[in-house]
Design an enzyme around this catalytic site. Sequence first.
Site, PDB file in Angstrom:
ATOM      1  N   ARG A 107     -15.436  25.408 -46.887  1.00  0.00           N
ATOM      2  CA  ARG A 107     -14.391  26.247 -46.290  1.00  0.00           C
ATOM      3  C   ARG A 107     -13.318  26.617 -47.304  1.00  0.00           C
ATOM      4  O   ARG A 107     -12.132  26.352 -47.107  1.00  0.00           O
ATOM      5  CB  ARG A 107     -13.757  25.549 -45.081  1.00  0.00           C
ATOM      6  CG  ARG A 107     -14.737  25.287 -43.953  1.00  0.00           C
ATOM      7  CD  ARG A 107     -14.041  24.759 -42.727  1.00  0.00           C
ATOM      8  NE  ARG A 107     -15.008  24.457 -41.669  1.00  0.00           N
ATOM      9  CZ  ARG A 107     -14.687  24.017 -40.459  1.00  0.00           C
ATOM     10  NH1 ARG A 107     -13.424  23.829 -40.145  1.00  0.00           N
ATOM     11  NH2 ARG A 107     -15.632  23.767 -39.558  1.00  0.00           N
ATOM     12  N   ASP A 157      -5.339  26.255 -41.839  1.00  0.00           N
ATOM     13  CA  ASP A 157      -6.060  27.024 -40.825  1.00  0.00           C
ATOM     14  C   ASP A 157      -5.267  28.268 -40.462  1.00  0.00           C
ATOM     15  O   ASP A 157      -4.065  28.184 -40.148  1.00  0.00           O
ATOM     16  CB  ASP A 157      -6.298  26.178 -39.580  1.00  0.00           C
ATOM     17  CG  ASP A 157      -7.542  25.301 -39.695  1.00  0.00           C
ATOM     18  OD1 ASP A 157      -8.026  25.142 -40.830  1.00  0.00           O
ATOM     19  OD2 ASP A 157      -8.003  24.779 -38.661  1.00  0.00           O
TER      20      ASP A 157
END
Length: 299
Positions: free
Chosen positions: A267, A214
């Site tokens: 993602r 992330d």
Amino acid sequence: MKPNKYMAISTSSLFLLCLSFAQAETLPITQLIVKQGKEIAPSDGWAGQAGGTTGGSLASWKNIYTVSSAQQLRDVVNAAADQPKIIQIKGTIDISNGIPYKNFADQKKRSQLAIPANTTLIGIGKEAKFIHGSLLVNQFQNVILRNFTVEMPVDVAPHYEQGDGWNAEWDGITIEESQHVWVDHLTLTDGSFTDDQYKQKDGETWTQHDGMLDIKRGIDFVTISWSDFNHHDKTMLIGHSDGNGAQDTGKLHVTIHDSVFELIEQRSPRVRFGQVHSFNNLFMGDAGPRVPAYRYQYS
């Protein structure tokens, strides 16, 4: 081709500098083993722009370390603080120290290793690996992560969100509110605990993995190169949320190149607000039956 398996950074013994006896009792002996620890981020990605990313390349001999445990790594970080430092990872580091997490609070307290500013964290050979925890670059500048594997942490106490089911908390690597980070020759994988091993709780899947990597909350000037992302659902997030524009707009300059995304679901990456530069990446997936648990959705 999987970069970290077949193109791992070679190692060679170059220099040896012994610490004093007293220092050697508490910290690993100083020794530059991986010469690439002195390298800086190349100019072909965002990490090489706006002054570049040098990590610990300017470290003096007293700030070059080899560690083989989570506690040694924490000791080095505390001792060297923000000074340029090269930390070489030897073998598998179990962030939990072999003690299973009891609950959310225990996992939050023990499962995250903070990597500070002006650091190069680099694996020795092909065996360097982190398990049972996360790496966190939070509010620091000038960090290089190279040549090791991170096996995704398993949340022992997922939380329930109405309408979204059970959700895990811990990422493999989190980079936030920081600048100038180079991620190179890493492998990130679910490893020994794959999604097909999830159980059911209250009639819904008890999800125990969160994100792999992330990049969020105003992060800027990041390059991800020659890395392998495999066997995972939520792979890479660039930008915290749709409502975080005040912090993210004009930032999130990220390059992804020469990396492999294999048997991932989604993602890879998911981008909000950022200016993402992507080239020479390979995406391999299966949109049909799960094999064993990873049905491709999008890149």
